[in-house]
Design an enzyme around this catalytic site. Sequence first.
Site, PDB file in Angstrom:
ATOM      1  N   ARG A 211     -10.255 -11.617   2.608  1.00 33.64           N
ATOM      2  CA  ARG A 211     -10.897 -12.450   2.040  1.00 33.64           C
ATOM      3  C   ARG A 211     -10.351 -14.356   2.033  1.00 33.64           C
ATOM      4  O   ARG A 211     -10.742 -15.081   1.899  1.00 33.64           O
ATOM      5  CB  ARG A 211     -11.559 -12.531   0.454  1.00 33.64           C
ATOM      6  CG  ARG A 211     -10.345 -12.604  -0.546  1.00 33.64           C
ATOM      7  CD  ARG A 211     -10.393 -11.435  -1.729  1.00 33.64           C
ATOM      8  NE  ARG A 211     -10.458 -10.136  -1.989  1.00 33.64           N
ATOM      9  CZ  ARG A 211     -11.026  -9.050  -2.547  1.00 33.64           C
ATOM     10  NH1 ARG A 211     -11.593 -10.092  -3.409  1.00 33.64           N
ATOM     11  NH2 ARG A 211     -11.218  -7.898  -2.837  1.00 33.64           N
TER      12      ARG A 211
ATOM     13  N   LYS B 230       0.794  -1.398   0.506  1.00 30.99           N
ATOM     14  CA  LYS B 230      -0.122  -0.240   0.449  1.00 30.99           C
ATOM     15  C   LYS B 230       0.669   1.285  -0.477  1.00 30.99           C
ATOM     16  O   LYS B 230       2.173   1.297   0.243  1.00 30.99           O
ATOM     17  CB  LYS B 230      -1.005  -0.342   1.700  1.00 30.99           C
ATOM     18  CG  LYS B 230      -1.459  -1.122   1.361  1.00 30.99           C
ATOM     19  CD  LYS B 230      -2.636  -1.034   2.668  1.00 30.99           C
ATOM     20  CE  LYS B 230      -3.936  -1.435   2.623  1.00 30.99           C
ATOM     21  NZ  LYS B 230      -4.261  -1.368   1.518  1.00 30.99           N
TER      22      LYS B 230
HETATM   23  N1  BES Z   1      -8.352  -3.815   4.173  1.00 30.88           N
HETATM   24  C1  BES Z   1      -8.244  -3.650   3.248  1.00 30.88           C
HETATM   25  C2  BES Z   1      -9.624  -2.392   2.647  1.00 30.88           C
HETATM   26  C3  BES Z   1      -9.446  -1.395   2.678  1.00 30.88           C
HETATM   27  C4  BES Z   1      -9.303   0.368   2.804  1.00 30.88           C
HETATM   28  C5  BES Z   1     -10.353  -0.790   4.558  1.00 30.88           C
HETATM   29  C6  BES Z   1      -9.438   1.102   3.466  1.00 30.88           C
HETATM   30  C7  BES Z   1     -10.612   0.510   5.014  1.00 30.88           C
HETATM   31  C8  BES Z   1      -9.866   1.170   4.361  1.00 30.88           C
HETATM   32  C9  BES Z   1      -8.211  -4.593   2.030  1.00 30.88           C
HETATM   33  O1  BES Z   1      -6.816  -6.281   2.557  1.00 30.88           O
HETATM   34  C10 BES Z   1      -7.754  -4.623   0.879  1.00 30.88           C
HETATM   35  O2  BES Z   1      -6.884  -3.383   0.721  1.00 30.88           O
HETATM   36  N2  BES Z   1      -8.346  -4.587  -0.064  1.00 30.88           N
HETATM   37  C11 BES Z   1      -7.805  -4.209  -1.936  1.00 30.88           C
HETATM   38  C12 BES Z   1      -8.251  -4.979  -2.821  1.00 30.88           C
HETATM   39  C13 BES Z   1      -8.288  -4.800  -4.338  1.00 30.88           C
HETATM   40  C14 BES Z   1      -6.660  -5.216  -3.395  1.00 30.88           C
HETATM   41  C15 BES Z   1      -8.857  -6.027  -4.713  1.00 30.88           C
HETATM   42  C16 BES Z   1      -8.843  -2.437  -1.257  1.00 30.88           C
HETATM   43  O3  BES Z   1      -9.635  -2.311  -1.087  1.00 30.88           O
HETATM   44  O4  BES Z   1      -7.740  -1.993  -2.288  1.00 30.88           O
HETATM   45 ZN    ZN Z   2      -5.157  -5.759   2.044  1.00 26.68          ZN
END
Ligand code: BES
Ligand code: ZN
Length: 493
Positions: free
Chosen positions: A349, A275
Site C-alpha cells: 500500500r 514473515k
Molecule cells: N504481499 C503480502 C500479502 C499476501 C499474503 C499476498 C499472502 C499473497 C499471499 C502483503 O504485503 C502483506 O504482507 N500484507 C500483510 C498486511 C498486514 C501486515 C496488515 C498481510 O496480509 O498479512
Molecule cells: Zn508485505
Amino acid sequence: MSISLTWDSPSSVSADWLIVAVADTPLPSNNIQRIDDSLSGVIAATIARKDFEAKPQQQLTIFQGAGVHATNVLLVGVGKPEDCGLRCLRRSLLAALRSSCQTAEQSVAVVIDDAILQSLTSVVAVELAADCVATAPQGGDLYKTERGRHPFASAVLCVDADSLELNTAITRGVFIGEACNLVRELVNRHPDDLYPETFAADAAVLANTAGLEVVTLDETQLKAERMGAMLGVAKGSARAPRLVKLTYRGGDAQQPMLALVGKGVTFDSGGYSIKPTDGMISMKADMAGAATALGAIIAAAKLKLPVNLTAYLGLVENMISGNAYRLGDVLTARNGTTIEVHNTDAEGRLVLADVLAYAVDDGVDCIVDLATLTGACVVALGEELTGVFPNNQELADELCAGATAAGEFFWQMPMHDHFAPLLKSHFADCKNVGPRWGGAITAAKFLEKFVGKTPWVHLDIAGPSWADSATAWQDVGGTADPVRSLIQWLRSR
Ligand code: BES
Ligand code: ZN
Ligand code: ZN
C-alpha cells in the site's frame, strides 16, 4: 507453431492427438456421434461401462482407434452443458492439451461438443481453444533441466460454422494466451533474477516491441518526484527501485486515458515485521499486480484495441538491512500525506500510495490498481476470487462484467466510511495498518486516500494470481488470473 481451422470431419484429420471435448448429455450431440461412428461406437461403449462419464476434466485416451486418422483420441469431459461455462471449458481443454504435449513436436486437433457451442458461440470457443493451445505447454518448470511439456508443432481446430471471424478469433486467442504466458513467467521467475532493475529492463524491451511509449524512473528521479512512501520500502534493499510507465494510444486524443497501476514487490520478506518461512516462500510472486498490468497493456496493443491506456509498474524489493525502514518511521507520500509505519509488511500500500498519486497527477481519467495486497482478502474470498474495492460503482460494474466474459471470478467488497478512522495515527496523518479485522478493506481505504476524485477500483489479487497446488489444468505458481478479465474489460470500452 501454426493454429488453423478445418471444416473436414474430425475423423479424417491427421494428428498425433484428436482431443474431443465431450459434454455429459442424455444423447450424444451430432458431432460426437459422427466421431463415434468412425470409432465403431467406442465412445458410447466407454460411457455405458462408466469408464468415461464426461465429468469436467475427466480424461480417457483411446490409442490407435481404427477409423480415425489421428494416432490417439483423447476424450475430455466438460460436464453438463448447462453447468459448463468458459471457465470449465478452459480447464478441460487445458487438461487435455497438457496431457498431449508431454513429448516434443506433437500435432493436435481439437473438437468441441456441439452441446457446448449452444451456450458459447463458435467464435468464443475458437478464441478460447487458441488461447489454451498457446498456454498449455508453458508451466512452472522454468528452471528444470528437462521441461515437462513442449510447444505443439501444430494445432487444428475442427469447426462447423463457416465464418471469417473464426480466423481472427485464433489470432486474438493466441495474443491473450501469450499475455498469460508472460504474466506467469514473470511471477515464476526467482527473485534474484527478477528484481526492479531487470523487471524494468524486460518490460521496456517488450513494450518497445509492442510499440508502446516507455518511461522508466530510477531512484534519483523517484526522489525528485517526492515518492517518499515507495522509497521508504525500497531503502532496505540492495536492488534500487524503478517506476515504469508504459503508454498505449489506440484511441483518438479525445478518448479517456485509462490507467493500470501494478504492485511490483519483486520479493516481500516483510522487512523488520518479518514473515515466517512458510509465508515468505511464495513472496517472489508479490509482483503479480505489475506483471498483470504489463500483460494487459501488451495484449491491448497486440489486439489493437481502440483505447488509450497507461500502465504504471511500482517496482521495489522489501528487505531487511541497516538501511531498511523501521516501525515508527514517518514517510511522506507524494501527495503530502504523512504515514507512520506500524508494520513493514504492509509495504504494498505504501508503494501504491505514491504510484496512484503519480497517475492522478498525470491526469488519467480512471485507475484500476492490481495488487497481491493482503492475506486477509484470501481469508475472506478464498484462492480463486479477486476482491473488488471501488470508489466508483460504474467502473466496478464494468470490471465485473469483464471478469464474467473471461470466466474469472470478481467479488465486490464494502468500502464503508467507518473503516477509514481505523487508520488514524497519533504522530502522523495516518498509519499504514488498521486492526486485525477487515484487513483487506482497511488496506483499500488506505489506498483511497491517494486517488482523490479519480474513478478508481482496487483489485486485490493475492488469492487468484498464484496457485499453491497443482491441478490438471495448471502447475503450482503464477496463474495469470485476472489478466483475461482486464483484457475483456478493455475490449468492452
Ligand atoms: N504481499 C503480502 C500479502 C499476501 C499474503 C499476498 C499472502 C499473497 C499471499 C502483503 O504485503 C502483506 O504482507 N500484507 C500483510 C498486511 C498486514 C501486515 C496488515 C498481510 O496480509 O498479512
Ligand atoms: Zn508485505
Ligand atoms: Zn507484499
